[in-house]
Motif scaffolding. Structure first.
Motif, PDB file in Angstrom:
ATOM      1  N   ARG A 132       0.853  -1.189   0.000  1.00 58.35           N
ATOM      2  CA  ARG A 132       0.000   0.000   0.000  1.00 58.35           C
ATOM      3  C   ARG A 132       0.886   1.236   0.000  1.00 58.35           C
ATOM      4  O   ARG A 132       1.751   1.397   0.860  1.00 58.35           O
ATOM      5  N   VAL A 147      -8.504  -3.533   3.095  1.00 56.17           N
ATOM      6  CA  VAL A 147      -7.831  -2.305   3.530  1.00 56.17           C
ATOM      7  C   VAL A 147      -8.492  -1.773   4.795  1.00 56.17           C
ATOM      8  O   VAL A 147      -7.819  -1.396   5.766  1.00 56.17           O
ATOM      9  N   VAL A 188      -3.180   0.509  -3.631  1.00 55.39           N
ATOM     10  CA  VAL A 188      -2.591  -0.813  -3.421  1.00 55.39           C
ATOM     11  C   VAL A 188      -1.955  -1.216  -4.744  1.00 55.39           C
ATOM     12  O   VAL A 188      -2.627  -1.278  -5.777  1.00 55.39           O
TER      13      VAL A 188
END
Length: 206
Positions: free
Chosen positions: A82, A128, A87
């Motif tokens: 990330r 995430v 990402v």
């Protein structure tokens, strides 16, 4: 210190089973298992031995070893990191194009969102938010249908995050991809699934 990820990483790169590391440290295999699951921390003597071992694997060397393990993997594998809100695919296994045409060498450096269709994007957003890149998950197992260039395929994915703490990255995630044999006419029946294994925290005694 995040002993769980450090010990898992040490075993991974020295190719040690839990019982072998336990014998080297003079403890039981059950103790090593508890350390890796985060339900207990190594005692002071074991911590000193582990720190001496880990001192020989600085973050940059650790990351190089991780990249080499992915690069030489016989499976379809890649690393993702990330960077800010993105990402990004950091590296892919060599020769993967002989095994799949959904992931390609030229994908390195590309943002993962938008590459493989809405199911993958939705799962990525969920990961995430769950803290995959913050050390809050030990592993992830997922299945979905990915779509690229007008074609679709069912996939099964395993993800393991590793803490590296280099200058620009805290965690990298190793991803292994398998392609189960699902006829094209049955792809619409495939439901996306995801199992997130949380990072276990030591239990406090009353």
């Amino acid at each position: 210190m995040d002993w769980a990820s450090k010990i898992k990483a040490l075993r991974y790169f020295e190719d040690l089973k839990q019982d072998v590391l336990a014998r080297q440290l003079g403890v039981s295999q059950a103790s090593v298992s508890q350390w890796e699951r985060g339900v207990a921390e190594p005692p002071e003597a074991a911590q000193r031995r582990l720190l001496r071992r880990l001192a020989h694997t600085p973050p940059e060397r650790f990351l190089r070893a991780l990249k080499q393990s992915v690069r030489s993997s016989p499976n379809v594998a890649f690393l993702m990191v990330r960077r800010g809100e993105d990402v990004v695919i950091e590296l892919v296994s060599e020769g993967l194009e002989a095994r799949t045409d959904f992931l390609r060498t030229e994908d390195v450096g590309l943002q993962l969102r938008g590459l493989f269709g809405p199911q993958v994007d939705s799962q990525l957003d969920e990961l995430v938010q769950a803290g995959l890149f913050e050390g809050k998950l030990d592993a992830v197992h997922a299945s979905a249908v990915l779509t690229r260039d007008g074609r679709s395929s069912a996939v099964q994915v395993s993800m393991i995050p590793f803490r590296v703490q280099t200058a620009d990255v805290d965690y990298v995630v190793r991803v292994e991809v398998r392609y189960p044999a699902v006829p094209e006419e049955d792809l619409e029946k495939v439901e996306p699934e995801m199992i997130m294994v949380p990072q276990r925290k030591p239990e406090l005694e009353a």
